[in-house]
Write a protein that holds these residues in place. Sequence first.
Motif, PDB file in Angstrom:
ATOM      1  N   SER A  66       0.828  -1.161  -0.006  1.00 20.86           N
ATOM      2  CA  SER A  66      -0.190   0.057   0.095  1.00 20.86           C
ATOM      3  C   SER A  66       0.862   1.378   0.003  1.00 20.86           C
ATOM      4  O   SER A  66       0.622   2.238  -0.597  1.00 20.86           O
ATOM      5  CB  SER A  66      -0.978  -0.168   1.186  1.00 20.86           C
ATOM      6  OG  SER A  66      -1.905  -0.976   0.847  1.00 20.86           O
ATOM      7  N   GLU A  70       0.721   4.051  -2.779  1.00 16.43           N
ATOM      8  CA  GLU A  70       0.327   5.392  -2.591  1.00 16.43           C
ATOM      9  C   GLU A  70       1.229   6.422  -3.056  1.00 16.43           C
ATOM     10  O   GLU A  70       0.748   7.790  -3.629  1.00 16.43           O
ATOM     11  CB  GLU A  70       0.425   5.594  -1.237  1.00 16.43           C
ATOM     12  CG  GLU A  70      -0.856   5.054  -0.451  1.00 16.43           C
ATOM     13  CD  GLU A  70      -2.046   6.051  -0.214  1.00 16.43           C
ATOM     14  OE1 GLU A  70      -1.761   7.243  -0.610  1.00 16.43           O
ATOM     15  OE2 GLU A  70      -2.994   5.860   0.547  1.00 16.43           O
ATOM     16  N   HIS A 304     -13.635   5.177   1.131  1.00 15.39           N
ATOM     17  CA  HIS A 304     -13.213   6.766   1.014  1.00 15.39           C
ATOM     18  C   HIS A 304     -13.780   7.582   1.963  1.00 15.39           C
ATOM     19  O   HIS A 304     -13.021   8.250   2.789  1.00 15.39           O
ATOM     20  CB  HIS A 304     -13.887   7.061  -0.233  1.00 15.39           C
ATOM     21  CG  HIS A 304     -14.039   8.676  -0.431  1.00 15.39           C
ATOM     22  ND1 HIS A 304     -12.644   9.351  -0.628  1.00 15.39           N
ATOM     23  CD2 HIS A 304     -14.791   9.732  -0.392  1.00 15.39           C
ATOM     24  CE1 HIS A 304     -12.681  10.614  -0.632  1.00 15.39           C
ATOM     25  NE2 HIS A 304     -14.178  10.756  -0.423  1.00 15.39           N
ATOM     26  N   THR A 307     -11.737   6.861   5.190  1.00 18.60           N
ATOM     27  CA  THR A 307     -10.261   7.280   5.153  1.00 18.60           C
ATOM     28  C   THR A 307     -10.067   8.116   3.734  1.00 18.60           C
ATOM     29  O   THR A 307      -9.887   7.739   2.947  1.00 18.60           O
ATOM     30  CB  THR A 307      -9.479   6.218   5.049  1.00 18.60           C
ATOM     31  OG1 THR A 307      -9.549   5.152   5.842  1.00 18.60           O
ATOM     32  CG2 THR A 307      -7.677   6.418   5.099  1.00 18.60           C
ATOM     33  N   ARG A 310      -7.157   8.584   1.368  1.00 20.96           N
ATOM     34  CA  ARG A 310      -6.391   7.512   0.759  1.00 20.96           C
ATOM     35  C   ARG A 310      -6.572   7.468  -0.544  1.00 20.96           C
ATOM     36  O   ARG A 310      -7.686   7.827  -1.160  1.00 20.96           O
ATOM     37  CB  ARG A 310      -7.135   6.237   1.443  1.00 20.96           C
ATOM     38  CG  ARG A 310      -6.527   4.949   0.777  1.00 20.96           C
ATOM     39  CD  ARG A 310      -7.067   3.839   1.552  1.00 20.96           C
ATOM     40  NE  ARG A 310      -6.766   3.544   2.765  1.00 20.96           N
ATOM     41  CZ  ARG A 310      -7.286   2.919   3.915  1.00 20.96           C
ATOM     42  NH1 ARG A 310      -8.310   2.370   3.728  1.00 20.96           N
ATOM     43  NH2 ARG A 310      -6.604   2.849   5.025  1.00 20.96           N
ATOM     44  N   ARG A 311      -5.721   7.410  -1.286  1.00 23.19           N
ATOM     45  CA  ARG A 311      -5.623   7.428  -2.697  1.00 23.19           C
ATOM     46  C   ARG A 311      -6.396   6.310  -3.471  1.00 23.19           C
ATOM     47  O   ARG A 311      -6.660   5.363  -2.792  1.00 23.19           O
ATOM     48  CB  ARG A 311      -4.335   7.559  -3.336  1.00 23.19           C
ATOM     49  CG  ARG A 311      -3.440   9.037  -2.985  1.00 23.19           C
ATOM     50  CD  ARG A 311      -2.218   9.102  -3.782  1.00 23.19           C
ATOM     51  NE  ARG A 311      -1.537  10.425  -3.294  1.00 23.19           N
ATOM     52  CZ  ARG A 311      -1.832  11.316  -4.209  1.00 23.19           C
ATOM     53  NH1 ARG A 311      -2.570  11.386  -5.210  1.00 23.19           N
ATOM     54  NH2 ARG A 311      -1.211  12.433  -3.593  1.00 23.19           N
ATOM     55  N   LEU A 315      -7.835   2.137  -2.083  1.00 20.85           N
ATOM     56  CA  LEU A 315      -9.037   2.119  -1.605  1.00 20.85           C
ATOM     57  C   LEU A 315      -9.654   0.536  -1.559  1.00 20.85           C
ATOM     58  O   LEU A 315      -9.260  -0.267  -2.238  1.00 20.85           O
ATOM     59  CB  LEU A 315     -10.124   2.864  -2.309  1.00 20.85           C
ATOM     60  CG  LEU A 315     -10.116   4.401  -2.156  1.00 20.85           C
ATOM     61  CD1 LEU A 315     -11.139   4.889  -3.058  1.00 20.85           C
ATOM     62  CD2 LEU A 315     -10.196   4.867  -0.742  1.00 20.85           C
TER      63      LEU A 315
END
Length: 355
Positions: A66, A70, A304, A307, A310-311, A315
């Motif tokens: 992750s 990111e 989404h 968080t 978060r990109r 997700l």
Amino acid sequence: MPLWKRLGFLFVFVVPALMPMAAWLGTRTGMPNLTAWFPLFFLFVLLPLADYTLGHDPRNVDRSASATLEHDGWFKGMTLAALPAQLGVLAWSGWHFVHAGFDASGTLGWLLSQGIVGGVLAINVAHELIHKDTALERAAGGLLLTSVGYHGFKIEHVRGHHVHVSTPEDASSARFGQSLWHFMPRALLRNTANAWKLETARLALRGKGWWSAGNELIRWSLLWIVLASAFTSWLGPIGLVFFLVQGFLAACSLEIINYIEHYGLERRRLESGRYERTTHLHSWNSDYLLSNLLLFHLQRHSDHHETPRRRYQVLLHHADSPQLPGGYASMFLLALCPPLWFRIVNPVLARWRQA
């Protein structure tokens, strides 16, 4: 993340290509008024059929990967590339609209098509960008929203919707039993007004009036006026009508998606009077593969809201979130017909609550 999925997010750029494709089909067939509807046929007939055929994608990226994903510039580059794509297709589409000689049917089809294209390419991508930390991404998001005249979303969505989601205070959260046609005009008006209120309140904390140069909404509004004036100067009054109508329709498409994302979901009010913390249980989720690629994982909306920063590429799909019975394209059509929406979605919501 497998290579096919990394490349699969490029599917979003099929959307702006639908407008010149429609024009080409009109030339080839001699039926430009009919083919003006082609983008809608692609997005609301062919896409849902392909979505159901390809099925679900509940897989999440490995936690160990992750952090790397990111910071992968490939994914940021795709969202930033949407800005020149949107401005380019908008300018070309306006020019074609003025010169195509559409009848009433063709005019309606072309405007609706461009409005939906703007909803996907401008507003959906802007939604990803305005949550990010970099000034470049937030500015690109603001420019995308200004191209459809819904720049208040940049402020209201982050400082309003994400604070009040799934409560009566949020104009973008539809109540159980509320029809789309009751929800949408109120959402458009209340969200626009709330954007100005939020920005005025922010400036007041700094001892400034709403009219000050620091008002972000004034700056975006001035840019929108420049764009509208440019379309008028270049393409005349019909160009101005095109620019205004496509933006209004794009904004409507956003609020239809808001309706789908939060219909009937509520956060509990605690004894303190505050609402419980927003989690992945307060937004609808959809794990259909193709439409998630097209929308940069927007349909993983539950994660989404849990968080927000978060990109999109990382997700998460949450199996215990309320699950829509289709991708956004099919649910979009369903929402337009409230009796069908209630008949299909209300039982799904009831079963999820019981579980």
